[in-house]
Design a protein around this motif. Structure first.
Motif, mmCIF file in Angstrom:
data_model
loop_
_atom_site.group_PDB
_atom_site.id
_atom_site.type_symbol
_atom_site.label_atom_id
_atom_site.label_comp_id
_atom_site.label_asym_id
_atom_site.label_seq_id
_atom_site.Cartn_x
_atom_site.Cartn_y
_atom_site.Cartn_z
ATOM 1 N N HIS A 119 0.860 -1.182 0.000
ATOM 2 C CA HIS A 119 0.000 0.000 0.000
ATOM 3 C C HIS A 119 0.899 1.236 0.000
ATOM 4 C CE1 HIS A 119 0.795 -0.339 4.335
ATOM 5 N NE2 HIS A 119 0.586 0.949 4.372
ATOM 6 N N PRO A 120 0.373 2.380 -0.445
ATOM 7 C CA PRO A 120 1.243 3.552 -0.634
ATOM 8 C C PRO A 120 1.859 4.104 0.648
ATOM 9 C CG PRO A 120 -0.801 3.819 -1.861
ATOM 10 C CD PRO A 120 -0.965 2.591 -1.024
ATOM 11 N N ALA A 121 1.074 4.265 1.699
ATOM 12 C CA ALA A 121 1.625 4.940 2.880
ATOM 13 C C ALA A 121 0.735 4.726 4.095
ATOM 14 C CB ALA A 121 1.741 6.440 2.611
ATOM 15 N N PHE B 76 -1.116 6.048 7.525
ATOM 16 C CA PHE B 76 -1.891 7.257 7.845
ATOM 17 C C PHE B 76 -2.499 7.908 6.599
ATOM 18 C CE2 PHE B 76 0.983 6.836 11.495
ATOM 19 C CZ PHE B 76 0.063 6.896 12.531
ATOM 20 N N THR B 77 -2.986 7.099 5.688
ATOM 21 C CA THR B 77 -3.716 7.623 4.524
ATOM 22 C C THR B 77 -5.067 6.892 4.484
ATOM 23 O OG1 THR B 77 -2.552 6.023 3.159
ATOM 24 C CG2 THR B 77 -1.721 8.277 3.095
ATOM 25 N N PRO B 78 -6.108 7.580 4.009
ATOM 26 C CA PRO B 78 -7.452 7.032 4.204
ATOM 27 C C PRO B 78 -7.782 5.755 3.429
ATOM 28 C CG PRO B 78 -7.527 9.136 3.030
ATOM 29 C CD PRO B 78 -6.109 8.956 3.485
ATOM 30 N N VAL B 79 -7.422 5.705 2.147
ATOM 31 C CA VAL B 79 -7.764 4.493 1.377
ATOM 32 C C VAL B 79 -7.046 3.288 1.995
ATOM 33 C CG1 VAL B 79 -7.733 3.381 -0.883
ATOM 34 C CG2 VAL B 79 -8.147 5.849 -0.734
ATOM 35 N N CYS B 80 -5.758 3.479 2.306
ATOM 36 C CA CYS B 80 -4.980 2.386 2.918
ATOM 37 C C CYS B 80 -5.600 1.955 4.249
ATOM 38 C CB CYS B 80 -3.537 2.826 3.164
ATOM 39 S SG CYS B 80 -2.685 3.309 1.663
ATOM 40 N N THR B 81 -6.055 2.911 5.008
ATOM 41 C CA THR B 81 -6.664 2.590 6.299
ATOM 42 C C THR B 81 -7.912 1.733 6.085
ATOM 43 O OG1 THR B 81 -5.802 4.603 7.280
ATOM 44 C CG2 THR B 81 -7.705 3.610 8.370
ATOM 45 N N THR C 140 8.015 7.235 -5.121
ATOM 46 C CA THR C 140 8.349 7.078 -3.698
ATOM 47 C C THR C 140 7.357 6.210 -2.926
ATOM 48 O OG1 THR C 140 7.143 9.106 -3.276
ATOM 49 C CG2 THR C 140 9.548 9.297 -3.531
ATOM 50 N N GLN C 141 6.195 5.944 -3.512
ATOM 51 C CA GLN C 141 5.185 5.138 -2.824
ATOM 52 C C GLN C 141 4.897 3.881 -3.641
ATOM 53 O OE1 GLN C 141 1.956 8.068 -2.598
ATOM 54 N NE2 GLN C 141 2.369 8.261 -0.419
ATOM 55 N N ALA C 142 4.641 2.800 -2.949
ATOM 56 C CA ALA C 142 4.257 1.565 -3.650
ATOM 57 C C ALA C 142 2.816 1.701 -4.137
ATOM 58 C CB ALA C 142 4.377 0.374 -2.706
ATOM 59 N N VAL C 143 2.534 1.148 -5.304
ATOM 60 C CA VAL C 143 1.135 1.050 -5.738
ATOM 61 C C VAL C 143 0.459 -0.076 -4.943
ATOM 62 C CG1 VAL C 143 1.532 1.934 -8.074
ATOM 63 C CG2 VAL C 143 1.697 -0.537 -7.638
ATOM 64 N N ARG C 144 -0.813 -0.280 -5.188
ATOM 65 C CA ARG C 144 -1.550 -1.336 -4.466
ATOM 66 C C ARG C 144 -1.395 -2.647 -5.238
ATOM 67 N NH1 ARG C 144 -4.244 1.827 -0.830
ATOM 68 N NH2 ARG C 144 -4.514 3.945 -1.596
ATOM 69 N N ALA C 145 -0.336 -3.378 -4.923
ATOM 70 C CA ALA C 145 -0.075 -4.660 -5.593
ATOM 71 C C ALA C 145 -0.573 -5.796 -4.703
ATOM 72 C CB ALA C 145 1.417 -4.819 -5.845
ATOM 73 N N PRO D 75 -4.096 1.352 -8.872
ATOM 74 C CA PRO D 75 -3.410 2.638 -8.672
ATOM 75 C C PRO D 75 -3.610 3.155 -7.242
ATOM 76 C CG PRO D 75 -5.481 2.981 -9.797
ATOM 77 C CD PRO D 75 -5.346 1.489 -9.629
ATOM 78 N N LEU D 76 -2.945 4.247 -6.940
ATOM 79 C CA LEU D 76 -2.980 4.782 -5.569
ATOM 80 C C LEU D 76 -4.389 5.139 -5.104
ATOM 81 C CD1 LEU D 76 0.128 7.187 -5.565
ATOM 82 C CD2 LEU D 76 0.034 4.745 -5.097
ATOM 83 N N SER D 77 -5.197 5.658 -6.018
ATOM 84 C CA SER D 77 -6.488 6.218 -5.585
ATOM 85 C C SER D 77 -7.598 5.180 -5.450
ATOM 86 C CB SER D 77 -6.930 7.284 -6.596
ATOM 87 O OG SER D 77 -7.092 6.663 -7.858
HETATM 88 C C1 BEZ Z 1 -4.801 6.757 0.423
HETATM 89 O O1 BEZ Z 1 -4.502 5.658 0.909
HETATM 90 O O2 BEZ Z 1 -5.780 7.378 0.797
HETATM 91 C C2 BEZ Z 1 -3.965 7.317 -0.663
HETATM 92 C C3 BEZ Z 1 -2.601 7.098 -0.660
HETATM 93 C C4 BEZ Z 1 -1.820 7.641 -1.674
HETATM 94 C C5 BEZ Z 1 -2.419 8.390 -2.674
HETATM 95 C C6 BEZ Z 1 -3.787 8.584 -2.676
HETATM 96 C C7 BEZ Z 1 -4.570 8.044 -1.665
#
Ligand code: BEZ
Length: 239
Positions: free
Chosen positions: A48-50, A52-57, A135-140, A157-159
């Motif tokens: 996941h990209p990072a 403390f980000t909402p989609v990842c959460t 700098t961020q991993a995509v959602r693989a 993709p990230l979004s």
């Molecule tokens: C997210 O997890 O909310 C997110 C992370 C990176 C880019 C866009 C959204």
């Protein structure tokens, strides 16, 4: 145009049918030695990209909520992002203490989350897709079988948050293919008819069209048979 060694490292990735690349990593559940620690069971390695980000959460909460279901299908979950261990720990604590999503709350993430500040693992698995982010991993999502072979790969993709019904469906479909030596058609779910391997000779093609047993053939190359849902579940799902 020639690519540099560094670019080649970022762009390389395992393919379906390859042995899963090996690594040792620090995780929120201690060190893991992958894929050796997981021999004999399926695993899903996902990035996941990072933190403390909402989609990842939302994804982590969903995976954690489903962990027992995956466990019953002999499958372990392993997450990864290009963040450090203390960020991971703080994020997972926040999820448990504060976040409510889709009716889920107080969710404890018990599966390992890899710290990958060096991008060592992300690079080995092609999780950095520079056109999307450097700098961020995509959602693989890598599905790895009990013999450590990569069996399926899904990228988002990230979004875009992943569809967990599809991840589970794909896992069960591949296990069903292995257990019953069949293929699974579009949108297959346990209980639906399965596809038997295409006829490999004119004789078999003829047999398929004239058979009176359990096959149903649209044409010589497209034959299905019934596979009872309970039989699939009894074979694949642990009690
Ligand atoms: C997210 O997890 O909310 C997110 C992370 C990176 C880019 C866009 C959204």
């Amino acid at each position: 145009m020639e690519t540099t060694l560094e670019q080649q490292e970022v762009l390389s990735m395992p393919r379906i049918g390859d042995k899963a690349p090996s690594f040792t990593a620090v995780t929120t559940q201690g060190e893991i030695n992958f894929p050796e620690d997981y021999t004999g069971e399926w695993s899903i390695l996902f990035s996941h990209p990072a933190d403390f980000t909402p989609v990842c959460t939302s994804e982590f909460m969903t995976f954690a909520h489903l962990e027992e279901k995956f466990e019953k299908a002999n499958c372990k979950l392993i997450g990864l992002s290009i963040d450090g261990l203390y960020s991971h720990i703080a994020w997972l604590r926040t999820i448990k203490d504060k976040i409510e999503f889709n009716g889920m709350k107080n969710i404890e993430v018990k599966f390992p989350l890899i710290e990958d500040i060096t991008m060592n693992v992300a690079k080995k698995y092609g999780m950095i897709q520079p056109g999307e982010s450097k700098t961020q991993a995509v959602r693989a999502v890598f599905f790895i079988d009990p013999k450590s072979i990569v069996r399926a790969i899904i990228y988002y993709p990230l979004s875009l948050g992943r569809n967990f019904d599809e991840i589970y469906r794909a896992l069960i479909a591949m296990q069903t293919s292995d257990a019953f030596n069949v293929a699974t058609p579009a949108d297959w779910n346990p209980g639906d008819d399965v596809i038997i391997s295409p006829a490999g000779s004119c004789g078999v093609a003829e047999e398929r069209m004239t058979n009176t047993d359990d096959l149903e053939c649209e044409d010589w190359f497209f034959c299905t048979k019934k596979l009872d849902k309970q039989t699939v579940l009894d074979t694949i799902i642990k009690k």
